[in-house]
Structures are given as structure tokens and as C-alpha cells.
Design a protein around this motif. Structure first.
Motif, PDB file in Angstrom:
ATOM      1  N   ALA A  42       0.827  -1.205   0.000  1.00 39.24           N
ATOM      2  CA  ALA A  42       0.000   0.000   0.000  1.00 39.24           C
ATOM      3  C   ALA A  42       0.865   1.260   0.000  1.00 39.24           C
ATOM      4  CB  ALA A  42      -0.929   0.002   1.222  1.00 39.24           C
ATOM      5  N   ILE A  43       1.937   1.242   0.790  1.00 38.05           N
ATOM      6  CA  ILE A  43       2.848   2.386   0.833  1.00 38.05           C
ATOM      7  C   ILE A  43       3.454   2.629  -0.549  1.00 38.05           C
ATOM      8  CG2 ILE A  43       5.046   3.238   1.739  1.00 38.05           C
ATOM      9  CD1 ILE A  43       4.377   1.777   4.370  1.00 38.05           C
ATOM     10  N   MET A  44       3.928   1.562  -1.179  1.00 37.62           N
ATOM     11  CA  MET A  44       4.566   1.702  -2.476  1.00 37.62           C
ATOM     12  C   MET A  44       3.577   2.091  -3.570  1.00 37.62           C
ATOM     13  SD  MET A  44       7.599   1.513  -1.650  1.00 37.62           S
ATOM     14  CE  MET A  44       8.245   1.793  -3.309  1.00 37.62           C
ATOM     15  N   ALA A  45       2.300   1.802  -3.366  1.00 32.77           N
ATOM     16  CA  ALA A  45       1.276   2.218  -4.330  1.00 32.77           C
ATOM     17  C   ALA A  45       0.878   3.670  -4.130  1.00 32.77           C
ATOM     18  CB  ALA A  45       0.043   1.315  -4.206  1.00 32.77           C
ATOM     19  N   GLY A  46       1.417   4.303  -3.084  1.00 30.58           N
ATOM     20  CA  GLY A  46       1.127   5.715  -2.845  1.00 30.58           C
ATOM     21  C   GLY A  46      -0.031   5.973  -1.906  1.00 30.58           C
ATOM     22  N   ALA A  47      -0.460   4.942  -1.145  1.00 26.10           N
ATOM     23  CA  ALA A  47      -1.566   5.146  -0.203  1.00 26.10           C
ATOM     24  C   ALA A  47      -1.167   6.130   0.894  1.00 26.10           C
ATOM     25  CB  ALA A  47      -1.984   3.811   0.416  1.00 26.10           C
ATOM     26  N   SER A  48      -2.145   6.895   1.361  1.00 27.99           N
ATOM     27  CA  SER A  48      -1.903   7.863   2.433  1.00 27.99           C
ATOM     28  C   SER A  48      -2.167   7.279   3.810  1.00 27.99           C
ATOM     29  CB  SER A  48      -2.805   9.086   2.248  1.00 27.99           C
ATOM     30  OG  SER A  48      -2.559   9.721   1.026  1.00 27.99           O
ATOM     31  N   GLY A  49      -2.880   6.167   3.861  1.00 27.31           N
ATOM     32  CA  GLY A  49      -3.208   5.592   5.160  1.00 27.31           C
ATOM     33  C   GLY A  49      -3.669   4.159   5.013  1.00 27.31           C
ATOM     34  N   TYR A  50      -3.678   3.454   6.147  1.00 26.06           N
ATOM     35  CA  TYR A  50      -3.999   2.031   6.176  1.00 26.06           C
ATOM     36  C   TYR A  50      -4.655   1.774   7.520  1.00 26.06           C
ATOM     37  CZ  TYR A  50      -2.955  -3.030   5.617  1.00 26.06           C
ATOM     38  OH  TYR A  50      -3.024  -4.392   5.486  1.00 26.06           O
ATOM     39  N   VAL A  51      -5.956   1.455   7.526  1.00 23.68           N
ATOM     40  CA  VAL A  51      -6.662   1.257   8.793  1.00 23.68           C
ATOM     41  C   VAL A  51      -7.411  -0.066   8.771  1.00 23.68           C
ATOM     42  CG1 VAL A  51      -6.905   3.717   9.303  1.00 23.68           C
ATOM     43  CG2 VAL A  51      -8.681   2.565   7.985  1.00 23.68           C
ATOM     44  N   LEU A  52      -7.591  -0.645   9.960  1.00 27.35           N
ATOM     45  CA  LEU A  52      -8.326  -1.901  10.095  1.00 27.35           C
ATOM     46  C   LEU A  52      -9.823  -1.629  10.186  1.00 27.35           C
ATOM     47  CD1 LEU A  52      -6.059  -3.769  12.677  1.00 27.35           C
ATOM     48  CD2 LEU A  52      -6.067  -3.994  10.181  1.00 27.35           C
ATOM     49  N   LYS A  53     -10.622  -2.593   9.702  1.00 25.59           N
ATOM     50  CA  LYS A  53     -12.076  -2.405   9.725  1.00 25.59           C
ATOM     51  C   LYS A  53     -12.638  -2.364  11.137  1.00 25.59           C
ATOM     52  CE  LYS A  53     -13.296  -4.156   5.154  1.00 25.59           C
ATOM     53  NZ  LYS A  53     -14.020  -5.167   4.362  1.00 25.59           N
ATOM     54  N   GLN A  54     -11.830  -2.794  12.115  1.00 30.33           N
ATOM     55  CA  GLN A  54     -12.290  -2.727  13.507  1.00 30.33           C
ATOM     56  C   GLN A  54     -12.240  -1.305  14.051  1.00 30.33           C
ATOM     57  OE1 GLN A  54     -10.254  -4.912  12.052  1.00 30.33           O
ATOM     58  NE2 GLN A  54      -9.768  -6.670  13.344  1.00 30.33           N
ATOM     59  N   ILE A  55     -11.769  -0.352  13.255  1.00 35.38           N
ATOM     60  CA  ILE A  55     -11.623   1.032  13.693  1.00 35.38           C
ATOM     61  C   ILE A  55     -12.974   1.598  14.126  1.00 35.38           C
ATOM     62  CG2 ILE A  55     -11.999   2.031  11.387  1.00 35.38           C
ATOM     63  CD1 ILE A  55      -9.805   4.077  12.006  1.00 35.38           C
ATOM     64  N   LYS A  56     -12.976   2.465  15.130  1.00 39.01           N
ATOM     65  CA  LYS A  56     -14.206   3.125  15.569  1.00 39.01           C
ATOM     66  C   LYS A  56     -14.633   4.139  14.514  1.00 39.01           C
ATOM     67  CE  LYS A  56     -13.221   2.707  20.528  1.00 39.01           C
ATOM     68  NZ  LYS A  56     -12.895   3.454  21.764  1.00 39.01           N
ATOM     69  N   GLY A  57     -15.948   4.350  14.444  1.00 42.67           N
ATOM     70  CA  GLY A  57     -16.481   5.267  13.435  1.00 42.67           C
ATOM     71  C   GLY A  57     -15.854   6.647  13.489  1.00 42.67           C
ATOM     72  N   ALA A  58     -15.730   7.192  14.701  1.00 39.96           N
ATOM     73  CA  ALA A  58     -15.169   8.544  14.849  1.00 39.96           C
ATOM     74  C   ALA A  58     -13.713   8.577  14.387  1.00 39.96           C
ATOM     75  CB  ALA A  58     -15.266   8.986  16.308  1.00 39.96           C
ATOM     76  N   ASP A  59     -12.986   7.477  14.614  1.00 37.56           N
ATOM     77  CA  ASP A  59     -11.579   7.424  14.194  1.00 37.56           C
ATOM     78  C   ASP A  59     -11.455   7.335  12.672  1.00 37.56           C
ATOM     79  OD1 ASP A  59     -10.721   7.563  16.815  1.00 37.56           O
ATOM     80  OD2 ASP A  59     -10.591   5.390  17.055  1.00 37.56           O
ATOM     81  N   LEU A  60     -12.407   6.651  12.035  1.00 36.34           N
ATOM     82  CA  LEU A  60     -12.386   6.574  10.575  1.00 36.34           C
ATOM     83  C   LEU A  60     -12.671   7.944   9.964  1.00 36.34           C
ATOM     84  CD1 LEU A  60     -12.127   4.928   7.992  1.00 36.34           C
ATOM     85  CD2 LEU A  60     -14.577   4.467   8.122  1.00 36.34           C
ATOM     86  N   VAL A  61     -13.641   8.643  10.536  1.00 41.25           N
ATOM     87  CA  VAL A  61     -13.940  10.006  10.074  1.00 41.25           C
ATOM     88  C   VAL A  61     -12.693  10.878  10.199  1.00 41.25           C
ATOM     89  CG1 VAL A  61     -15.261  12.106  10.564  1.00 41.25           C
ATOM     90  CG2 VAL A  61     -16.416   9.880  10.562  1.00 41.25           C
ATOM     91  N   SER A  62     -12.018  10.759  11.327  1.00 39.12           N
ATOM     92  CA  SER A  62     -10.786  11.522  11.553  1.00 39.12           C
ATOM     93  C   SER A  62      -9.715  11.143  10.537  1.00 39.12           C
ATOM     94  CB  SER A  62     -10.280  11.267  12.975  1.00 39.12           C
ATOM     95  OG  SER A  62      -9.045  11.905  13.194  1.00 39.12           O
ATOM     96  N   ALA A  63      -9.619   9.846  10.211  1.00 40.13           N
ATOM     97  CA  ALA A  63      -8.624   9.379   9.241  1.00 40.13           C
ATOM     98  C   ALA A  63      -8.900   9.958   7.858  1.00 40.13           C
ATOM     99  CB  ALA A  63      -8.627   7.854   9.184  1.00 40.13           C
ATOM    100  N   VAL A  64     -10.170  10.011   7.468  1.00 38.48           N
ATOM    101  CA  VAL A  64     -10.535  10.599   6.169  1.00 38.48           C
ATOM    102  C   VAL A  64     -10.122  12.067   6.129  1.00 38.48           C
ATOM    103  CG1 VAL A  64     -12.489  11.315   4.727  1.00 38.48           C
ATOM    104  CG2 VAL A  64     -12.396   8.985   5.646  1.00 38.48           C
TER     105      VAL A  64
END
Length: 233
Positions: free
Chosen positions: A104-126
Motif C-alpha cells: 500500500a505504501i509503495m502504491a502511494g496510499a496515504s493511510g492504512y486502517v483496520l475495519k475494527q476502527i471506531k467510526g469517529a476514528d475513521l472520520v478523523s482518518a478521512v
């Protein structure tokens, strides 16, 4: 470095979703659309659908499932970013997979999160990746580097791009791979923070990568000094 991007209710973050489960897509859409500064502009359940729809919608952020029936989100990230270099991709997965993180890093992704992430944390990640920042912090990168260096002898050969770096640039790249900030690198090599920043801009261009974390992955291929000390000059 580009200026951080800012978004408002009048100019919301445009998000595109890719996941093969409709229930997951709906849940993500409901979660993100509830935020005044975020709007979901489209979604897809397959790689082909994502590559057909994504570029036409011009999203700011793509939230991409890593594992898909007809491929993977990492290849989608690479392809979408080749068409839209300003796009921030946030990889979403059920598995804590270091190999997928590296890809993912080499493809240029800005972030990598697990689906277990809390909703508020995903919003923050976006919001974080939309602003131009990375969700792959130095500690995560350094942990990945340590893992790569302890791999057995089937580690990939040294990328040709590294041969074009000056000794000073190789020193700086090695320290990036250890997760050091520009200021910390400057302190170790007796350089000003501005000089370090200039060196990093040049070495990113030579390596053909855009993100610091991508350079950190390449740093894992550098020969490690026998003493374990930096080759400062």
C-alpha cells in the motif's frame, strides 16, 4: 511540500468507496455523509467498477477495501493515483498484514486502517488524509523497516534508484527509514532543518516517489553499516 488542503461545509471532502460488501458500503456512506464537511459521491463493489467510475467522479479521498473478489484495492490505489496524483487513498482491511501495508505504501496510499476502527476514528482518518497528511506515522514505518530487515535471504534486490543517491542522501534516507523527523536528522548529521528538507525533496525525486513513507520502504534495502551507526560525514 504542498500546502495542507482545507475543506468546509460549502467545499466538502469528496469521498469514493470501494468494498465488495453492500452492507459495509452503506454503513460507511451513512457514517461519512453524517459529517457536514464530508460527502460520499459514489461507490463500487468491484475493481473494474471502481476504475470505471472513480476518475469520472474526481474524489478527494478514496476509501478502498484491500481484498476484493476480482483483485485488490492496492492495485486500484496505484491506478487511480496514476490518473489523479492529488487523490488520497485510505486502505481499509480486516487483516493486520505487513506485506499488504508495504504494498500500500509503495502504491502511494496515504493511510492504512483496520475495519475494527471506531467510526469517529475513521472520520478523523478521512479528514487527515484529505488534508494531505499521512496516516502512516514514523513509528509504524520504523516497525515495518525492522520487520523487513529481519527477513531471510529472499529479500528483494536493491532497487536501481538507490545507486543514484549521493552518500549524504543515503545517510538521510537511512534515518528516514528509522522514523526520524527532519529536525532529528539534522541533529544527527549536523545540518539545518531546511538543508535536510532540501535533501529529502531531491532524493524523493531521484527515487521516483512522492511520499516520505515510500522512501522509508526503499531505505530497508540500504546496506546497514557493521557498527550500526549512521555513516555521518
Amino acid at each position: 511540500m504542498p500546502e495542507p488542503r482545507t475543506f468546509t461545509e460549502q467545499n466538502p471532502i469528496r469521498v469514493f468507496l470501494l468494498d465488495d460488501h453492500e452492507v459495509v458500503r452503506r454503513g460507511l456512506a451513512d457514517l461519512l455523509d453524517a459529517e457536514p464537511d464530508i460527502t460520499v459521491i459514489g461507490d463500487a463493489g468491484t475493481v473494474d467498477h471502481a476504475l470505471a467510475r472513480g476518475p469520472a467522479l474526481r474524489p478527494d479521498v478514496a476509501v478502498l477495501d484491500v481484498r476484493l473478489p476480482d483483485g485488490n484495492g492496492i492495485s486500484v490505489c496505484r491506478e487511480l493515483r496514476s490518473r489523479m496524483p492529488e487523490l488520497a487513498c485510505l486502505m481499509l482491511t480486516s487483516f493486520d498484514d505487513e506485506e499488504a501495508l508495504l504494498d500500500a505504501i509503495m502504491a502511494g496510499a496515504s493511510g492504512y486502517v483496520l475495519k475494527q476502527i471506531k467510526g469517529a476514528d475513521l472520520v478523523s482518518a478521512v479528514r487527515t488524509v484529505a488534508s494531505g497528511q499521512s496516516m502512516l506515522d514514523p513509528a509504524t514505518t520504523a516497525r515495518l523497516m525492522r520487520s523487513l530487515r529481519t527477513e531471510p535471504a529472499d529479500t528483494p534486490s536493491v532497487p536501481a534508484e538507490l545507486s543514484g543517491l549521493s552518500p549524504r542522501e543515503k545517510d538521510i534516507l537511512a534515518l528516514i527509514g528509522e522514523g526520524l523527523t527532519n529536525r532529528e536528522i539534522g541533529g544527527k548529521l549536523y545540518l539545518s532543518e531546511k538543508t535536510v528538507k532540501n535533501h529529502i525533496s531531491r532524493l524523493l525525486a531521484k527515487l521516483g516517489v512522492q511520499r516520505r513513507v515510500q522512501a522509508a520502504v526503499l531505505a530497508s534495502h540500504l546496506e546497514q553499516p557493521d557498527t550500526g551507526q549512521s555513516r555521518g560525514r
